[in-house]
Design a protein around this motif. Sequence first.
Motif, PDB file in Angstrom:
ATOM      1  N   LEU A 126     -39.739 -42.186 -41.128  1.00 27.84           N
ATOM      2  CA  LEU A 126     -38.847 -41.175 -40.554  1.00 27.84           C
ATOM      3  C   LEU A 126     -38.336 -40.222 -41.625  1.00 27.84           C
ATOM      4  O   LEU A 126     -38.240 -39.006 -41.404  1.00 27.84           O
ATOM      5  N   MET A 127     -37.990 -40.771 -42.785  1.00 26.76           N
ATOM      6  CA  MET A 127     -37.530 -39.938 -43.899  1.00 26.76           C
ATOM      7  C   MET A 127     -38.608 -38.940 -44.314  1.00 26.76           C
ATOM      8  O   MET A 127     -38.330 -37.755 -44.562  1.00 26.76           O
ATOM      9  N   ASN A 128     -39.843 -39.401 -44.393  1.00 30.09           N
ATOM     10  CA  ASN A 128     -40.945 -38.517 -44.784  1.00 30.09           C
ATOM     11  C   ASN A 128     -41.154 -37.416 -43.754  1.00 30.09           C
ATOM     12  O   ASN A 128     -41.431 -36.258 -44.106  1.00 30.09           O
ATOM     13  N   ILE A 129     -41.024 -37.763 -42.468  1.00 34.08           N
ATOM     14  CA  ILE A 129     -41.172 -36.762 -41.412  1.00 34.08           C
ATOM     15  C   ILE A 129     -40.064 -35.714 -41.511  1.00 34.08           C
ATOM     16  O   ILE A 129     -40.320 -34.499 -41.437  1.00 34.08           O
ATOM     17  N   LEU A 130     -38.827 -36.174 -41.686  1.00 38.74           N
ATOM     18  CA  LEU A 130     -37.701 -35.243 -41.805  1.00 38.74           C
ATOM     19  C   LEU A 130     -37.872 -34.323 -43.006  1.00 38.74           C
ATOM     20  O   LEU A 130     -37.609 -33.116 -42.928  1.00 38.74           O
ATOM     21  N   SER A 131     -38.314 -34.894 -44.118  1.00 41.49           N
ATOM     22  CA  SER A 131     -38.522 -34.087 -45.320  1.00 41.49           C
ATOM     23  C   SER A 131     -39.626 -33.060 -45.104  1.00 41.49           C
ATOM     24  O   SER A 131     -39.496 -31.895 -45.493  1.00 41.49           O
ATOM     25  N   GLY A 132     -40.726 -33.493 -44.450  1.00 43.87           N
ATOM     26  CA  GLY A 132     -41.826 -32.580 -44.193  1.00 43.87           C
ATOM     27  C   GLY A 132     -41.442 -31.429 -43.291  1.00 43.87           C
ATOM     28  O   GLY A 132     -41.942 -30.303 -43.448  1.00 43.87           O
ATOM     29  N   LEU A 133     -40.529 -31.689 -42.344  1.00 41.22           N
ATOM     30  CA  LEU A 133     -40.050 -30.654 -41.426  1.00 41.22           C
ATOM     31  C   LEU A 133     -38.848 -29.894 -41.977  1.00 41.22           C
ATOM     32  O   LEU A 133     -38.307 -29.024 -41.289  1.00 41.22           O
ATOM     33  N   LYS A 134     -38.442 -30.261 -43.200  1.00 44.86           N
ATOM     34  CA  LYS A 134     -37.271 -29.649 -43.844  1.00 44.86           C
ATOM     35  C   LYS A 134     -36.003 -29.828 -42.995  1.00 44.86           C
ATOM     36  O   LYS A 134     -35.162 -28.929 -42.906  1.00 44.86           O
ATOM     37  N   LEU A 135     -35.896 -31.008 -42.396  1.00 48.91           N
ATOM     38  CA  LEU A 135     -34.731 -31.320 -41.566  1.00 48.91           C
ATOM     39  C   LEU A 135     -33.837 -32.389 -42.185  1.00 48.91           C
ATOM     40  O   LEU A 135     -32.775 -32.697 -41.640  1.00 48.91           O
ATOM     41  N   ALA A 136     -34.244 -32.957 -43.305  1.00 44.87           N
ATOM     42  CA  ALA A 136     -33.515 -34.097 -43.879  1.00 44.87           C
ATOM     43  C   ALA A 136     -32.066 -33.769 -44.197  1.00 44.87           C
ATOM     44  O   ALA A 136     -31.187 -34.634 -44.084  1.00 44.87           O
ATOM     45  N   ASP A 137     -31.798 -32.521 -44.589  1.00 50.18           N
ATOM     46  CA  ASP A 137     -30.441 -32.143 -44.990  1.00 50.18           C
ATOM     47  C   ASP A 137     -29.664 -31.431 -43.890  1.00 50.18           C
ATOM     48  O   ASP A 137     -28.554 -30.925 -44.138  1.00 50.18           O
ATOM     49  N   VAL A 138     -30.211 -31.390 -42.691  1.00 42.96           N
ATOM     50  CA  VAL A 138     -29.487 -30.792 -41.569  1.00 42.96           C
ATOM     51  C   VAL A 138     -28.299 -31.680 -41.209  1.00 42.96           C
ATOM     52  O   VAL A 138     -28.436 -32.899 -41.054  1.00 42.96           O
ATOM     53  N   ILE A 139     -27.114 -31.099 -41.093  1.00 42.04           N
ATOM     54  CA  ILE A 139     -25.900 -31.859 -40.811  1.00 42.04           C
ATOM     55  C   ILE A 139     -25.799 -32.157 -39.316  1.00 42.04           C
ATOM     56  O   ILE A 139     -25.929 -31.270 -38.469  1.00 42.04           O
ATOM     57  N   LEU A 140     -25.573 -33.430 -39.013  1.00 42.85           N
ATOM     58  CA  LEU A 140     -25.390 -33.866 -37.638  1.00 42.85           C
ATOM     59  C   LEU A 140     -24.010 -34.513 -37.513  1.00 42.85           C
ATOM     60  O   LEU A 140     -23.805 -35.635 -37.987  1.00 42.85           O
ATOM     61  N   PRO A 141     -23.044 -33.835 -36.898  1.00 42.58           N
ATOM     62  CA  PRO A 141     -21.704 -34.424 -36.722  1.00 42.58           C
ATOM     63  C   PRO A 141     -21.717 -35.477 -35.623  1.00 42.58           C
ATOM     64  O   PRO A 141     -22.160 -35.210 -34.510  1.00 42.58           O
ATOM     65  N   LEU A 142     -21.229 -36.678 -35.936  1.00 40.61           N
ATOM     66  CA  LEU A 142     -21.192 -37.756 -34.952  1.00 40.61           C
ATOM     67  C   LEU A 142     -19.917 -38.584 -35.119  1.00 40.61           C
ATOM     68  O   LEU A 142     -19.416 -38.765 -36.233  1.00 40.61           O
ATOM     69  N   SER A 143     -19.425 -39.084 -34.007  1.00 45.38           N
ATOM     70  CA  SER A 143     -18.353 -40.084 -34.024  1.00 45.38           C
ATOM     71  C   SER A 143     -18.985 -41.399 -33.588  1.00 45.38           C
ATOM     72  O   SER A 143     -19.188 -41.620 -32.388  1.00 45.38           O
ATOM     73  N   VAL A 144     -19.300 -42.244 -34.542  1.00 49.93           N
ATOM     74  CA  VAL A 144     -20.105 -43.417 -34.214  1.00 49.93           C
ATOM     75  C   VAL A 144     -19.443 -44.750 -34.537  1.00 49.93           C
ATOM     76  O   VAL A 144     -20.040 -45.804 -34.279  1.00 49.93           O
ATOM     77  N   GLY A 145     -18.260 -44.777 -35.094  1.00 52.11           N
ATOM     78  CA  GLY A 145     -17.688 -46.091 -35.365  1.00 52.11           C
ATOM     79  C   GLY A 145     -16.561 -46.128 -36.378  1.00 52.11           C
ATOM     80  O   GLY A 145     -16.181 -47.202 -36.831  1.00 52.11           O
ATOM     81  N   ASN A 146     -16.001 -44.971 -36.738  1.00 47.89           N
ATOM     82  CA  ASN A 146     -14.867 -44.950 -37.646  1.00 47.89           C
ATOM     83  C   ASN A 146     -13.615 -44.491 -36.912  1.00 47.89           C
ATOM     84  O   ASN A 146     -13.688 -43.689 -35.969  1.00 47.89           O
ATOM     85  N   LEU A 147     -12.482 -45.000 -37.342  1.00 42.62           N
ATOM     86  CA  LEU A 147     -11.212 -44.559 -36.785  1.00 42.62           C
ATOM     87  C   LEU A 147     -10.341 -44.003 -37.896  1.00 42.62           C
ATOM     88  O   LEU A 147     -10.506 -44.348 -39.080  1.00 42.62           O
ATOM     89  N   GLY A 148      -9.440 -43.137 -37.522  1.00 40.91           N
ATOM     90  CA  GLY A 148      -8.463 -42.585 -38.459  1.00 40.91           C
ATOM     91  C   GLY A 148      -7.064 -42.874 -37.995  1.00 40.91           C
ATOM     92  O   GLY A 148      -6.826 -43.093 -36.796  1.00 40.91           O
ATOM     93  N   LEU A 149      -6.142 -42.875 -38.930  1.00 45.01           N
ATOM     94  CA  LEU A 149      -4.732 -43.075 -38.614  1.00 45.01           C
ATOM     95  C   LEU A 149      -3.886 -42.185 -39.479  1.00 45.01           C
ATOM     96  O   LEU A 149      -4.087 -42.102 -40.697  1.00 45.01           O
ATOM     97  N   ILE A 150      -2.947 -41.476 -38.853  1.00 45.57           N
ATOM     98  CA  ILE A 150      -1.928 -40.716 -39.565  1.00 45.57           C
ATOM     99  C   ILE A 150      -0.572 -41.256 -39.106  1.00 45.57           C
ATOM    100  O   ILE A 150      -0.336 -41.430 -37.899  1.00 45.57           O
ATOM    101  N   ALA A 151       0.298 -41.559 -40.054  1.00 46.61           N
ATOM    102  CA  ALA A 151       1.616 -42.084 -39.725  1.00 46.61           C
ATOM    103  C   ALA A 151       2.621 -41.596 -40.756  1.00 46.61           C
ATOM    104  O   ALA A 151       2.263 -41.190 -41.857  1.00 46.61           O
ATOM    105  N   ARG A 152       3.893 -41.638 -40.387  1.00 45.74           N
ATOM    106  CA  ARG A 152       4.969 -41.138 -41.257  1.00 45.74           C
ATOM    107  C   ARG A 152       5.928 -42.263 -41.617  1.00 45.74           C
ATOM    108  O   ARG A 152       6.091 -43.232 -40.891  1.00 45.74           O
TER     109      ARG A 152
END
Length: 315
Positions: free
Chosen positions: A288-314
Motif C-alpha cells: 500500500l505504501m508503494n502504491i501511495l508513493s507511486g501515485l504521489k498520494l503518500a503525503d496527502v493529509i487525511l483528517p480523521l477522528s478515530v480514537g483520541n479524546l481531548g479535555l480542556i478544564a480550568r
Amino acid sequence: MWARFILLMPIPSVVTENICALCGSNDRVRMLYPSTITKSDLNPDIFSARRAPDRLHGDILRCDGCGLVFPRHFIDPETLQKLYAESKCTYGSEEPFIRTTYARYLRQIKPLLADQSQPLAYLDIGCGSGFMLEEARAQGFDQVCGIEPGVATAAAANTSIRDQILVGMFSPALIGHGRFDVITCFQTLDHIPDPVGFVRDCHAVLKPGGSVLFINHNIGSWTARVLGERCPMIDVEHTFLHTPETMKRLFERTGFRDIDVFPVRNDYPLRYWVHLLPLVPRSVKKILMNILSGLKLADVILPLSVGNLGLIARK
C-alpha cells in the motif's frame, strides 16, 4: 509525550496487582483479554514510540464500575527503566502533522484565560524535542517550559528552545506551585501509573484561573469497540486507558471545573494512517505504501477522528 513517558511519574518500588484508579477497588473488574506477551518481547523496540501495532499486552482488565481499562500488572520498575532508556523515538517525520493537530486545540485555550494582561506561562509535560514549546511561543505565550525525562530527546530540541526544557520527572517540587497559565499533556496520561496523583499535581502547579489541555486515547471510541483486542490502544506500554466519562470524573475529583471533553481530529498523511492499520499484515502495508508513493498520494493529509479524546478544564 509518547510511550516512554511513564517515567514522568515515580514508579512504585513494590509491584502488586493493579486496582481501578478511580473506584479504588476491583469489586467490579473483569478480564477483557489474556496476556499475549512473553519475556522475550520485553525489548527496546517494543517500547519505542509510534511503532507499528503488534498486539502485545499483559492481562487486560475492565472496571464495569467506571469504564477504566488497565493491565493486571505493571512491568517491574528496573526492567521498565532499562527498556525506555534504550528505546527509540521515531516520530520525527510526523512532527509537523502532530504539531498541526495539537496547535489547533492550544489555540482554543488562550481566550479562556482570566487575565491576559500579564505575561503568560506555558508548561508542556512530556515535551519530547520541544516542538510544542516553539508552537506556544508562536501563539504568544511569553514564558515556556517543558518537562522531558529523556536526555537524548531533550538534546535534540531546537537550540532556540533547548534551555527551556527541564530533564527529569514531573513533580510540583521540581517546578513550583501556581506558576503556569496553561499546562498541556499530549498522549502521556495513558502511560501514567497514578493518574489521580498526576492530575492533582497538575492542578497544584497551575495558576488560579489557568487551564489544562490533555489529549490521549479514548478506549470508548468506535474504533476501540470495533477492533477489540486488535485495537492499538491495547498495548504493553499503556497503564490506564480512559473514556470521556472517566476523564471527566478524574478531573472533577482533582479539583478542576468547566470541564469539556471532546473528540480529537488528527491531521495525518495517508502513509501514517496506513502505518497504523491494525488488521493489515506488514507485507500488505508495504505494498500500500508503494502504491501511495507511486501515485504521489503518500503525503496527502487525511483528517480523521478515530480514537483520541481531548479535555480542556480550568482551575
